[in-house]
Design a protein around this motif. Structure first.
Motif, PDB file in Angstrom:
ATOM      1  N   GLY A  42      55.561 -13.902  45.488  1.00 55.07           N
ATOM      2  CA  GLY A  42      54.360 -14.715  45.341  1.00 55.07           C
ATOM      3  C   GLY A  42      53.641 -14.436  44.037  1.00 55.07           C
ATOM      4  O   GLY A  42      53.228 -15.359  43.319  1.00 55.07           O
ATOM      5  N   SER A  43      53.495 -13.158  43.693  1.00 57.57           N
ATOM      6  CA  SER A  43      52.813 -12.778  42.451  1.00 57.57           C
ATOM      7  C   SER A  43      53.556 -13.303  41.230  1.00 57.57           C
ATOM      8  O   SER A  43      52.947 -13.802  40.272  1.00 57.57           O
ATOM      9  CB  SER A  43      52.687 -11.253  42.361  1.00 57.57           C
ATOM     10  OG  SER A  43      51.848 -10.760  43.384  1.00 57.57           O
ATOM     11  N   GLU A  44      54.889 -13.203  41.273  1.00 61.77           N
ATOM     12  CA  GLU A  44      55.674 -13.666  40.136  1.00 61.77           C
ATOM     13  C   GLU A  44      55.632 -15.192  40.009  1.00 61.77           C
ATOM     14  O   GLU A  44      55.607 -15.723  38.894  1.00 61.77           O
ATOM     15  CB  GLU A  44      57.119 -13.179  40.265  1.00 61.77           C
ATOM     16  CG  GLU A  44      57.247 -11.661  40.092  1.00 61.77           C
ATOM     17  CD  GLU A  44      58.690 -11.195  40.011  1.00 61.77           C
ATOM     18  OE1 GLU A  44      59.598 -12.045  40.108  1.00 61.77           O
ATOM     19  OE2 GLU A  44      58.892  -9.974  39.840  1.00 61.77           O
ATOM     20  N   THR A  45      55.599 -15.884  41.141  1.00 62.74           N
ATOM     21  CA  THR A  45      55.496 -17.348  41.104  1.00 62.74           C
ATOM     22  C   THR A  45      54.155 -17.761  40.500  1.00 62.74           C
ATOM     23  O   THR A  45      54.084 -18.708  39.702  1.00 62.74           O
ATOM     24  CB  THR A  45      55.645 -17.943  42.521  1.00 62.74           C
ATOM     25  OG1 THR A  45      56.844 -17.476  43.117  1.00 62.74           O
ATOM     26  CG2 THR A  45      55.660 -19.466  42.465  1.00 62.74           C
ATOM     27  N   HIS A  46      53.093 -17.046  40.874  1.00 64.07           N
ATOM     28  CA  HIS A  46      51.772 -17.304  40.286  1.00 64.07           C
ATOM     29  C   HIS A  46      51.804 -17.089  38.770  1.00 64.07           C
ATOM     30  O   HIS A  46      51.246 -17.887  38.005  1.00 64.07           O
ATOM     31  CB  HIS A  46      50.725 -16.375  40.906  1.00 64.07           C
ATOM     32  CG  HIS A  46      50.193 -16.843  42.213  1.00 64.07           C
ATOM     33  ND1 HIS A  46      50.890 -16.721  43.390  1.00 64.07           N
ATOM     34  CD2 HIS A  46      49.017 -17.438  42.539  1.00 64.07           C
ATOM     35  CE1 HIS A  46      50.166 -17.213  44.384  1.00 64.07           C
ATOM     36  NE2 HIS A  46      49.025 -17.652  43.895  1.00 64.07           N
ATOM     37  N   GLU A  47      52.442 -15.994  38.346  1.00 65.69           N
ATOM     38  CA  GLU A  47      52.493 -15.670  36.925  1.00 65.69           C
ATOM     39  C   GLU A  47      53.224 -16.753  36.140  1.00 65.69           C
ATOM     40  O   GLU A  47      52.761 -17.193  35.077  1.00 65.69           O
ATOM     41  CB  GLU A  47      53.181 -14.320  36.729  1.00 65.69           C
ATOM     42  CG  GLU A  47      53.168 -13.818  35.299  1.00 65.69           C
ATOM     43  CD  GLU A  47      53.805 -12.456  35.141  1.00 65.69           C
ATOM     44  OE1 GLU A  47      53.910 -11.987  33.988  1.00 65.69           O
ATOM     45  OE2 GLU A  47      54.220 -11.858  36.158  1.00 65.69           O
ATOM     46  N   LEU A  48      54.356 -17.200  36.669  1.00 64.90           N
ATOM     47  CA  LEU A  48      55.121 -18.243  35.992  1.00 64.90           C
ATOM     48  C   LEU A  48      54.364 -19.566  35.990  1.00 64.90           C
ATOM     49  O   LEU A  48      54.308 -20.265  34.970  1.00 64.90           O
ATOM     50  CB  LEU A  48      56.480 -18.405  36.666  1.00 64.90           C
ATOM     51  CG  LEU A  48      57.421 -19.481  36.089  1.00 64.90           C
ATOM     52  CD1 LEU A  48      57.642 -19.268  34.605  1.00 64.90           C
ATOM     53  CD2 LEU A  48      58.746 -19.480  36.846  1.00 64.90           C
ATOM     54  N   GLY A  49      53.752 -19.900  37.127  1.00 59.76           N
ATOM     55  CA  GLY A  49      52.983 -21.140  37.209  1.00 59.76           C
ATOM     56  C   GLY A  49      51.816 -21.146  36.234  1.00 59.76           C
ATOM     57  O   GLY A  49      51.556 -22.155  35.564  1.00 59.76           O
ATOM     58  N   ALA A  50      51.115 -20.008  36.137  1.00 61.89           N
ATOM     59  CA  ALA A  50      49.985 -19.910  35.206  1.00 61.89           C
ATOM     60  C   ALA A  50      50.446 -20.092  33.771  1.00 61.89           C
ATOM     61  O   ALA A  50      49.780 -20.760  32.962  1.00 61.89           O
ATOM     62  CB  ALA A  50      49.308 -18.558  35.383  1.00 61.89           C
ATOM     63  N   SER A  51      51.608 -19.520  33.439  1.00 63.68           N
ATOM     64  CA  SER A  51      52.141 -19.656  32.082  1.00 63.68           C
ATOM     65  C   SER A  51      52.470 -21.109  31.762  1.00 63.68           C
ATOM     66  O   SER A  51      52.187 -21.597  30.658  1.00 63.68           O
ATOM     67  CB  SER A  51      53.390 -18.785  31.941  1.00 63.68           C
ATOM     68  OG  SER A  51      53.971 -18.931  30.661  1.00 63.68           O
ATOM     69  N   LEU A  52      53.049 -21.819  32.736  1.00 68.78           N
ATOM     70  CA  LEU A  52      53.381 -23.230  32.537  1.00 68.78           C
ATOM     71  C   LEU A  52      52.123 -24.077  32.350  1.00 68.78           C
ATOM     72  O   LEU A  52      52.080 -24.982  31.505  1.00 68.78           O
ATOM     73  CB  LEU A  52      54.184 -23.747  33.725  1.00 68.78           C
ATOM     74  CG  LEU A  52      55.617 -23.210  33.863  1.00 68.78           C
ATOM     75  CD1 LEU A  52      56.171 -23.508  35.260  1.00 68.78           C
ATOM     76  CD2 LEU A  52      56.528 -23.814  32.799  1.00 68.78           C
ATOM     77  N   ILE A  53      51.082 -23.770  33.130  1.00 64.09           N
ATOM     78  CA  ILE A  53      49.810 -24.505  33.011  1.00 64.09           C
ATOM     79  C   ILE A  53      49.194 -24.270  31.636  1.00 64.09           C
ATOM     80  O   ILE A  53      48.770 -25.213  30.956  1.00 64.09           O
ATOM     81  CB  ILE A  53      48.840 -24.072  34.119  1.00 64.09           C
ATOM     82  CG1 ILE A  53      49.345 -24.519  35.485  1.00 64.09           C
ATOM     83  CG2 ILE A  53      47.443 -24.643  33.859  1.00 64.09           C
ATOM     84  CD1 ILE A  53      48.596 -23.909  36.650  1.00 64.09           C
ATOM     85  N   CYS A  54      49.148 -23.001  31.226  1.00 70.04           N
ATOM     86  CA  CYS A  54      48.536 -22.660  29.939  1.00 70.04           C
ATOM     87  C   CYS A  54      49.291 -23.307  28.782  1.00 70.04           C
ATOM     88  O   CYS A  54      48.687 -23.778  27.813  1.00 70.04           O
ATOM     89  CB  CYS A  54      48.487 -21.149  29.761  1.00 70.04           C
ATOM     90  SG  CYS A  54      47.303 -20.330  30.847  1.00 70.04           S
ATOM     91  N   GLN A  55      50.619 -23.344  28.886  1.00 69.39           N
ATOM     92  CA  GLN A  55      51.403 -23.976  27.830  1.00 69.39           C
ATOM     93  C   GLN A  55      51.107 -25.475  27.759  1.00 69.39           C
ATOM     94  O   GLN A  55      50.905 -26.028  26.669  1.00 69.39           O
ATOM     95  CB  GLN A  55      52.889 -23.753  28.080  1.00 69.39           C
ATOM     96  CG  GLN A  55      53.783 -24.329  26.975  1.00 69.39           C
ATOM     97  CD  GLN A  55      55.257 -24.155  27.297  1.00 69.39           C
ATOM     98  OE1 GLN A  55      55.778 -24.727  28.256  1.00 69.39           O
ATOM     99  NE2 GLN A  55      55.945 -23.351  26.496  1.00 69.39           N
TER     100      GLN A  55
END
Length: 389
Positions: A42-55
């Motif tokens: 879950g934490s890693e999915t959040h991290e990847l999702g946040a990176s995609l949003i920021c990009q």
């Protein structure tokens, strides 16, 4: 965007527990540091999702080096195509929400990603908001979006209790406090995005409702936790509390149920059975929690009087498969087992859920499980069996 931080005693994700049971803040302070695979994924999915949003939105983190999604993926321990699909779905959902706010407010909204929010009712209180947005629509609208990666349905509003999700409520409340002097806010929207089970839902309310939540629910709950003898209250969140195996109130509640079973089942009336049915799952869960607690202590060297630690079963294992295969072949026999198709779960991991469904969905059927009794509020379809069948 700041690093994830979590309150030890007043975690927003466990607010449903500590807002009901003050004692849980002493038992459930997260000091053990225990984690599990689901939480890590879950934490890693959040991290990847946040990176995609920021990009996509061009958001920069000036407190640390901003990583691209590709760089984030290289550092993930549990990356799979399914994680990629969940993260991309979450990012697309958030980006669409931002674009929608832009169109209807005709202004650029404030957006924050993985924003740590201080909660001033205690120096240890705070939590990381997945995504927050404030737009000028309708006099000022605050939106919080929370990504859930589990399979248990999470709702922004619980029809049974008539209350909104306290975790999202806390995020919205202290997001509001952080920006209320800069942006006018009159409306609040709480959003759950849960892609694994296609569960997306939201709840809307006024800012007055949110402030009332702070005054009538949050602050009184915090005050109870600071009493010399904080009260314990058994509730549906007990099974998620770190003190679930040693809580005196949970022990007493379950022992009372057990003691009430003072006659053979065949002699119980329908009324007596109906009184016990809602409590039995909790009794079973409590028993399992106590067994797990006792096992952990035994594995750390604790001796339980009258009990001993043993292996439940002994399995034989080949230490050198290549050598054994050679010996069996030389003896004129086939040492290899028939090839077996991997499980659906494993195939989902390899192909990704969407790709597996596209390729193999026509060959998958649902097998009905064994029957079980649940409250009428359960969403599953009822099985009708006539008495005497």
């Amino acid at each position: 965007m700041t690093p994830n931080k979590h309150s030890r005693k007043y975690s927003p994700s466990k607010s449903a527990i500590w807002m009901q049971c003050a004692l849980s803040t002493l038992l459930n302070d997260s000091s053990s540091g225990e984690t599990n695979l689901s939480a890590e994924i879950g934490s890693e999915t959040h991290e990847l999702g946040a990176s995609l949003i920021c990009q996509s939105l061009g958001i920069k983190d000036y407190e640390k080096e901003t990583k691209t999604p590709e760089e984030v993926i290289k550092e993930l321990k549990h990356y799979t195509p399914e994680m990629q699909s969940m993260a991309e779905g979450y990012a697309n959902f958030v980006i669409n929400e931002v674009e929608f706010e832009k169109r209807r407010s005709k202004t650029e909204p404030l957006v924050v990603v993985e924003q740590f929010l201080e909660m001033p009712f205690d120096e240890d209180a705070g939590g990381t908001l997945d995504f927050g947005m404030i737009s000028s629509y309708n006099g000022g609208t605050l939106t919080v979006i929370d990504l859930k990666t589990g399979r248990t349905p999470i709702m922004a509003f619980d029809e049974a209790t008539g209350k909104f999700n306290s975790q999202l409520g806390l995020y919205a409340l202290y997001f509001f406090h952080a920006y209320k002097d800069i942006y006018p806010i009159h409306n609040v929207r709480l959003v759950i995005y849960q892609p694994v089970i296609n569960n997306t839902n939201d709840y809307q309310m006024t800012i007055e409702d949110l402030v009332a939540f702070e005054m009538n629910d949050v602050l009184p709950a915090v005050e109870r936790t600071k009493l010399d003898n904080p009260p314990a209250v058994v509730n549906s969140g007990c099974r998620y509390c770190a003190g679930r195996s040693i809580c005196p109130m949970r022990y007493q509640e379950n022992m009372n149920v057990i003691k009430s079973m003072d006659k053979p089942v065949e002699m119980l009336t329908d009324a007596e059975i109906l009184e016990m049915l809602p409590k039995l799952d909790e009794v079973i869960q409590y028993a399992n929690d106590v067994k797990e607690f006792a096992m952990k202590k035994a594995m750390n060297g604790h001796k339980w009087a009258g009990f001993k630690l043993v292996h439940s079963k002994v399995q034989r294992k080949i230490t050198d498969e290549t050598a054994v295969a050679k010996i069996i072949l030389e003896a004129g026999f086939d040492p290899y087992a028939n090839q077996k198709l991997s499980s659906i779960t494993e195939l989902n991991k390899r192909l990704g859920k969407d790709k597996f469904k596209e390729l193999c969905g026509g060959f998958i059927t649902l097998q009905e499980g064994s029957l079980t009794l649940v409250p009428e509020t359960d969403s599953r379809e009822e099985i009708n069996i006539k008495e005497g069948d």
